[in-house]
Design a protein around this motif. Sequence first.
Motif, short mmCIF file in Angstrom:
data_model
loop_
_atom_site.label_atom_id
_atom_site.label_comp_id
_atom_site.label_asym_id
_atom_site.label_seq_id
_atom_site.Cartn_x
_atom_site.Cartn_y
_atom_site.Cartn_z
N VAL A 194 78.15 45.87 1.81
CA VAL A 194 77.80 44.51 2.19
C VAL A 194 78.22 44.25 3.63
CG1 VAL A 194 79.90 43.68 1.05
CG2 VAL A 194 78.16 42.05 1.65
N GLY A 217 77.80 41.45 7.24
CA GLY A 217 77.37 40.17 7.79
C GLY A 217 76.54 40.49 9.03
N GLY A 271 77.55 42.83 11.35
CA GLY A 271 77.86 44.16 11.88
C GLY A 271 78.68 44.09 13.17
N SER A 272 79.45 43.01 13.34
CA SER A 272 80.18 42.86 14.61
C SER A 272 81.55 43.53 14.56
CB SER A 272 80.32 41.38 14.98
OG SER A 272 81.06 40.69 14.01
N GLY A 316 89.83 35.38 13.70
CA GLY A 316 90.24 34.20 14.47
C GLY A 316 90.63 34.64 15.85
N GLU A 353 84.29 53.24 3.26
CA GLU A 353 84.45 52.25 4.32
C GLU A 353 85.91 51.83 4.43
OE1 GLU A 353 84.51 48.44 3.80
OE2 GLU A 353 83.99 47.89 5.83
C1 LIG Z 1 82.19 40.53 21.35
C2 LIG Z 1 83.03 40.44 20.09
C3 LIG Z 1 84.12 39.62 20.05
C4 LIG Z 1 84.90 39.52 18.89
N1 LIG Z 1 85.95 38.67 18.89
C5 LIG Z 1 86.68 38.54 17.77
C6 LIG Z 1 87.79 37.62 17.74
O1 LIG Z 1 88.08 36.92 18.70
N2 LIG Z 1 88.51 37.53 16.59
C7 LIG Z 1 88.17 38.27 15.49
O2 LIG Z 1 88.85 38.11 14.46
N3 LIG Z 1 87.15 39.14 15.49
C8 LIG Z 1 86.39 39.29 16.60
N4 LIG Z 1 85.36 40.18 16.61
C9 LIG Z 1 85.10 41.04 15.44
C10 LIG Z 1 84.10 40.44 14.43
O3 LIG Z 1 83.24 39.52 15.07
C11 LIG Z 1 84.80 39.75 13.27
O4 LIG Z 1 85.59 40.66 12.53
C12 LIG Z 1 83.78 39.08 12.31
O5 LIG Z 1 84.46 38.19 11.48
C13 LIG Z 1 83.01 40.07 11.46
O6 LIG Z 1 81.95 39.35 10.85
P1 LIG Z 1 80.58 40.07 10.49
O7 LIG Z 1 79.76 39.07 9.75
O8 LIG Z 1 79.93 40.65 11.67
O9 LIG Z 1 81.09 41.20 9.51
P2 LIG Z 1 80.69 42.76 9.51
O10 LIG Z 1 81.12 43.38 10.78
O11 LIG Z 1 79.28 42.91 9.12
O12 LIG Z 1 81.64 43.27 8.33
C14 LIG Z 1 83.04 43.34 8.52
C15 LIG Z 1 83.71 43.60 7.16
O13 LIG Z 1 83.50 42.45 6.32
C16 LIG Z 1 82.81 42.82 5.12
N5 LIG Z 1 81.91 41.72 4.81
C17 LIG Z 1 81.05 41.09 5.65
N6 LIG Z 1 80.46 40.08 5.00
C18 LIG Z 1 80.93 40.08 3.74
C19 LIG Z 1 80.70 39.27 2.58
N7 LIG Z 1 79.85 38.24 2.59
N8 LIG Z 1 81.38 39.58 1.43
C20 LIG Z 1 82.24 40.62 1.40
N9 LIG Z 1 82.49 41.42 2.45
C21 LIG Z 1 81.85 41.14 3.61
C22 LIG Z 1 82.11 44.13 5.46
O14 LIG Z 1 81.88 44.90 4.29
C23 LIG Z 1 83.12 44.78 6.39
O15 LIG Z 1 84.16 45.35 5.66
C24 LIG Z 1 84.55 40.28 17.75
C25 LIG Z 1 83.45 41.12 17.79
C26 LIG Z 1 82.66 41.19 18.94
C27 LIG Z 1 81.44 42.07 18.95
#
Ligand SMILES: Cc1cc2nc3c(=O)[nH]c(=O)nc-3n(C[C@H](O)[C@H](O)[C@H](O)COP(=O)(O)OP(=O)(O)OC[C@H]3O[C@@H](n4cnc5c(N)ncnc54)[C@H](O)[C@@H]3O)c2cc1C
Length: 321
Positions: free
Chosen positions: A49, A51, A53-54, A126, A296
């Motif tokens: 799963v 969101g 991919g960040s 955060g 993972e």
């Molecule tokens: C430019 C940039 C800046 C960033 N700055 C920050 C920051 O300031 N602070 C910070 O904390 N992070 C930061 N991040 C990292 C990232 O954005 C966060 O971790 C974000 O919360 C991940 O969300 P996502 O939807 O992209 O999850 P994904 O990357 O798609 O997934 C991350 C994890 O969450 C799980 N997951 C996702 N959605 C679900 C769901 N609905 N149910 C169960 N599991 C799920 C996935 O399986 C995986 O293990 C940054 C990333 C980038 C690219």
Amino acid sequence: MRPDRNVALAPLARWQIGGPADIVVTPGTTGQVSHAVSVARDCDLPLFVMGDGSNMLFDSRGFRGIVLRIGPGLDALAFAGTRVTAGAGIWVPAFARQLALRGLAGLEHVVGIPGRLGGLVVMNGGSQRKGIGTHVRHVTVVTRDGESRTLAHADLGYSYRTSALQGSGAIVTDVVLELEPGDRGVIMREMIEILASRRRKFPKNLPNCGSTFLSNPAMYDKVGPPGQAIEAAGLKGVAIGGAQVSPLHANFIVNRGGATSDEVLALIALVRGTVQNRTGFAMDCEVRHLTESGEERPAHEFTDAGRFDRSLLDRIDRSDA
Ligand SMILES: Cc1cc2nc3c(=O)[nH]c(=O)nc-3n(C[C@H](O)[C@H](O)[C@H](O)COP(=O)(O)OP(=O)(O)OC[C@H]3O[C@@H](n4cnc5c(N)ncnc54)[C@H](O)[C@@H]3O)c2cc1C
């Protein structure tokens, strides 16, 4: 909900790395999430799963299973005083702006985080050393048995950038948060300042996954945050193939063109090992790696286990260091 087959993961990931996934589905309802879980179980296929991919390093060889993308379609939002119920698929910066417009304070720090709410809640994401978990009251998840369950804050095991949801298999579909009443103008101004400061500090032109390594308090006190320790070790700008320690912010690894997951893992191993030798602190990864077969975990767990291409360490490029 139409499954797409043989979908390249690179365009779905902020690092723009990742080979083809066998199947990608984007559910529009919680029922469709449960359905995808049952199909994966009945067909004995790994299910991942995501969101936005960040925070993900996908394998350049791809993924032999089903990817469930929680995004638009699961992004409902409802307000009742300071209580907010939000779908896990809502885009975090848009969510933060909605809170500001309603004069709800407490989550200003998430405004610049490019992910979906479900990912943020799972990662306890955060900024400014805060995590969203503080405001989470409960979440609704679909379990790997396909059942819907509600988990209270106390079940979520929140600590710095981690939660009990990580690796649990539970799929977050809805989140209930408690905010504080605030002044709309003050909240907006704080968000604008946070965004401006992020724009100054973070690389934005090359694909990246945000901070690669987690800050840890003991290390912070002695040698500073990961970025400082990596820079002090002379690794800023160092590259392996297309993966490079950002010349702008050393805790970011950027894809300077055509990086593979193996190159990123080798660079992570180099950085983690070098900083540990110099400081005695082993920096754990915030970024997570998904293997072709569906394992993972945080990326350093693979490098520590020697599961990366060691021969790439002969190709370290220090020309931009
Ligand atoms: C430019 C940039 C800046 C960033 N700055 C920050 C920051 O300031 N602070 C910070 O904390 N992070 C930061 N991040 C990292 C990232 O954005 C966060 O971790 C974000 O919360 C991940 O969300 P996502 O939807 O992209 O999850 P994904 O990357 O798609 O997934 C991350 C994890 O969450 C799980 N997951 C996702 N959605 C679900 C769901 N609905 N149910 C169960 N599991 C799920 C996935 O399986 C995986 O293990 C940054 C990333 C980038 C690219």
